[in-house]
Design a protein around this motif. Structure first.
Motif, PDB file in Angstrom:
ATOM      1  N   SER A 228       0.836  -1.203   0.000  1.00  0.00           N
ATOM      2  CA  SER A 228       0.000   0.000   0.000  1.00  0.00           C
ATOM      3  C   SER A 228       0.861   1.239   0.000  1.00  0.00           C
ATOM      4  N   VAL A 230      -0.259   4.373   0.292  1.00  0.00           N
ATOM      5  CA  VAL A 230      -0.717   5.383   1.250  1.00  0.00           C
ATOM      6  C   VAL A 230      -0.137   5.107   2.638  1.00  0.00           C
ATOM      7  N   ILE A 231      -0.244   3.853   3.103  1.00  0.00           N
ATOM      8  CA  ILE A 231       0.277   3.567   4.444  1.00  0.00           C
ATOM      9  C   ILE A 231       1.797   3.737   4.440  1.00  0.00           C
ATOM     10  N   SER A 232       2.445   3.355   3.356  1.00  0.00           N
ATOM     11  CA  SER A 232       3.898   3.530   3.284  1.00  0.00           C
ATOM     12  C   SER A 232       4.272   4.998   3.426  1.00  0.00           C
ATOM     13  N   ASN A 233       3.499   5.863   2.770  1.00  0.00           N
ATOM     14  CA  ASN A 233       3.719   7.298   2.926  1.00  0.00           C
ATOM     15  C   ASN A 233       3.627   7.709   4.380  1.00  0.00           C
ATOM     16  N   LEU A 234       2.605   7.174   5.062  1.00  0.00           N
ATOM     17  CA  LEU A 234       2.338   7.621   6.431  1.00  0.00           C
ATOM     18  C   LEU A 234       3.381   7.134   7.416  1.00  0.00           C
ATOM     19  N   VAL A 235       4.063   6.018   7.122  1.00  0.00           N
ATOM     20  CA  VAL A 235       5.107   5.586   8.049  1.00  0.00           C
ATOM     21  C   VAL A 235       6.452   6.207   7.686  1.00  0.00           C
TER      22      VAL A 235
ATOM     23  N   PRO B  70       5.251  13.389   1.994  1.00  0.00           N
ATOM     24  CA  PRO B  70       4.798  12.808   3.266  1.00  0.00           C
ATOM     25  C   PRO B  70       5.932  12.314   4.160  1.00  0.00           C
ATOM     26  N   PHE B  88      -0.288  -3.684   7.437  1.00  0.00           N
ATOM     27  CA  PHE B  88       0.215  -4.565   6.386  1.00  0.00           C
ATOM     28  C   PHE B  88      -0.154  -5.991   6.765  1.00  0.00           C
ATOM     29  N   LEU B  99       8.291  -1.110  10.489  1.00  0.00           N
ATOM     30  CA  LEU B  99       8.000  -0.178   9.412  1.00  0.00           C
ATOM     31  C   LEU B  99       7.617   1.187   9.957  1.00  0.00           C
TER      32      LEU B  99
END
Lengths: 345, 241
Positions: A228, A230-235, B70, B88, B99
């Motif tokens: 994903s 989006v989640i990668s961006n957020l972490v 971001p 995930f 992560l």
């Protein structure tokens, strides 16, 4: 399979087993069947399989990372083969390599060729992604309109790269005389050294890729981006950078596979087309988007193709991969490893 | 800590926010309330850089952060925790947490932070080698918040931490949010569970049609007639906590 008829997991597996048994029974009745030929088919099948696997892993990586199927992947394979060939010929033509390695210049040159194919294709892939695909992937991939655009862009890129190779290397077939030593004998099978190189390098690279994805921080990031964005961006993962890395790794693997295959046949500008389709079949058989699946699918397609070509008929060699793909899609549409991890509702 | 001035943003060509103004003080819990489709989550997404800011400014710790990539915003210490199920699923709990600390440079800090998260949520420690897909709803929410805490943020923004959870678990998570604040973080909570959020928060904002409609101390806000009418079901006593 039929309308309103859904196969359960168990039935799928049983049908796959039945198909395998029928296939094995059929080839065991072949007049060419004996232990010698079986050993040969196994070794060649695995060798071809690992090459399909390496290209299929690239296709699957790009599919998970960018949400599109890269139809120009075969051209990276072809360009990789040309890069390896050019570097090898350059080294062998020059006197320097004889001076440093008077006895073993052949494989040293080949290793340098492999290295260059890997690195140059990786960097070239990053360039292509940054310049041509980035403006499109920004708008989204997959089933969106932009995703369709990228697929067509992939076909166009394939034509462009093919013609680029025409201009540089002309359409004649180039022999790749890698001087790797005499064929060796493994368990009664005489194997040319190029095949041994394919086996060893292929397995090493597949193992290194597994280690990279599962044990390193960057590999963790690649898997996260594949799941994903989006989640990668957020972490806090730099997603555009990781998409470039994914594309680069995939192209580097294809380039390496090209140089590995080069010495067994010839290096010619058309060679990317058929390997793309075979690798695509491998990825589908193993489960599209799954990386272990791509390698296993490569082995399956390689073994199936080689045994059919040897025991049934060699003149339809290129059709068998797609026969297998159709059978797998009919019986087990997800492929071997295509099970998505479902979230609990 | 976080100052939002005249924020205008949206998706594609659809404008959602029409000039929102907000301020989050250091080490406070601020609740952002509102009905469906009023732009609560959009504010968070603009702050974390997932969608572009069209107009206005977002100031974090004295720096303008609007339209930064971001990952840079995460590095500056502002982390968004999305709604419950965004983990995930094919990775283990431990990998998910790692992560979360992707921006950390040293391995030691990473391990310390994992310990810290396990202190807040001991349940995650029990399940650390399970795949995230096998967790229950409450555990997923804990994992999401834990992942947000991994990168040593100065402020976290929670998007509906109580969505679709049993009241007992909501209470537990809200207690932990309070604990996180006591340990020095600033928290911005977006909630639909208005009563619960106002009990937790120091200050509240109510958003309507992309602009801040009402704001005030959460104790005052709880008895504010307009808020009561719009979100607390009028009677006050009948609203379920």
């Amino acid at each position: 399979m039929f309308k309103g008829f859904k196969l359960t997991r168990k039935l799928e597996n049983t049908l796959m087993l039945v198909f395998t048994l029928i296939f094995l029974g059929y080839i065991s009745m072949s007049p060419d069947m004996n232990l010698e030929s079986l050993k040969g088919v196994l070794i060649i099948g695995i060798t071809v399989g690992i090459i399909y696997g390496l290209v299929a892993v690239g296709i699957s990586l790009i599919y998970t990372g960018l949400d599109v199927v890269n139809f120009s992947h075969g051209e990276f394979f072809m360009l990789g083969a040309f890069t390896g060939l050019t570097v090898y010929n350059f080294l062998i033509d020059g006197e320097l390599i004889y001076a440093i390695f008077p006895d073993a210049y052949g494989w040293v040159g080949y290793v340098i060729g492999l290295f260059f194919a890997f690195v140059v294709m990786g960097l070239f892939g990053v360039l292509i992604e940054r310049v041509f695909l980035r403006p499109l992937t920004k708008k989204g991939g997959g089933y969106t309109v932009a995703g369709m655009g990228i697929i067509i862009c992939g076909f166009g890129l394939s034509v462009v790269l093919l013609n680029l190779a025409y201009i540089i290397w002309n359409p004649t077939a180039h022999p790749f005389h890698a001087d790797l030593g005499l064929p060796i004998n493994i368990g009664g099978v005489t194997l040319p050294m190029t095949y041994l190189w394919m086996l060893v390098t292929g397995f090493t690279v597949a193992g290194a890729l597994y280690f990279f994805l599962n044990k390193t921080k960057m590999g963790l990031g690649v898997r996260a981006v594949a799941h994903s964005k989006v989640i990668s961006n957020l972490v806090g993962i730099n997603v555009p950078l990781y998409i470039s890395i994914i594309f680069g790794i995939a192209c580097a693997l294809a380039g390496l596979a090209g140089t590995l295959v080069g010495p067994t046949y010839q290096v010619v500008v058309y060679m990317g087309y058929i390997i793309l389709l075979k690798a695509f079949a491998s990825a589908v058989v193993g489960g599209f988007g799954s990386l272990p699946g791509a390698i296993v699918g490569g082995f399956t397609v390689g073994l199936f193709e080689t045994s059919c070509a040897f025991f049934i008929s060699g003149s339809h060699k290129d059709a068998y991969a797609f026969l297998l793909m159709i059978v797998v899609l009919l019986i087990k549409p997800t492929g071997f490893f295509g099970v998505q991890v479902k979230m609990k509702a | 800590m976080l100052k939002i001035k005249n924020l205008v943003s949206g998706y594609g060509s659809v404008q959602i926010l029409n000039g929102a103004n907000m301020k989050v003080e250091n080490q406070s819990i601020v609740a952002l309330l509102g009905g469906n489709g009023t732009g609560k989550s959009t504010i968070l997404k603009a702050c974390s850089g997932i969608i572009r800011t069209w107009k206005g400014s977002i100031n974090f710790n004295g720096e303008d952060i609007q339209n930064l990539p971001p990952h840079n915003i995460v590095e500056k210490g502002l982390v968004q925790v999305t709604q419950g199920k965004d983990v995930f699923p094919a990775m283990t709990v431990l990998e998910n947490l790692k992560l979360g600390g992707f921006t950390l440079k040293s391995k030691q800090t990473l391990n310390d932070n994992i310990e810290k998260v396990f202190n807040y949520f001991p349940r995650l420690n029990e399940r650390k080698s399970q795949l995230a897909a096998t967790l229950s709803g409450g555990e997923l929410q804990m994992l999401c918040i834990g992942r947000g805490l991994m990168s040593n943020p100065k402020m976290i923004m929670l998007d509906e931490p109580s969505a679709a959870l049993a009241p007992q678990i909501v209470l537990d998570i809200f207690k932990n949010i309070n604990k996180i604040r006591k340990d020095g973080l600033t928290v911005l909570v977006v909630e639909q569970n208005v009563r619960m959020a106002l009990l937790l928060a120091d200050y509240g904002y109510v958003i309507k049609d992309g602009v801040i409609n009402v704001e005030g101390e959460s104790k005052k806000l709880m008895y504010d007639e307009s808020v009561k009418d719009s979100y607390l079901g009028g009677g006050g006593t009948t609203a379920n906590v």
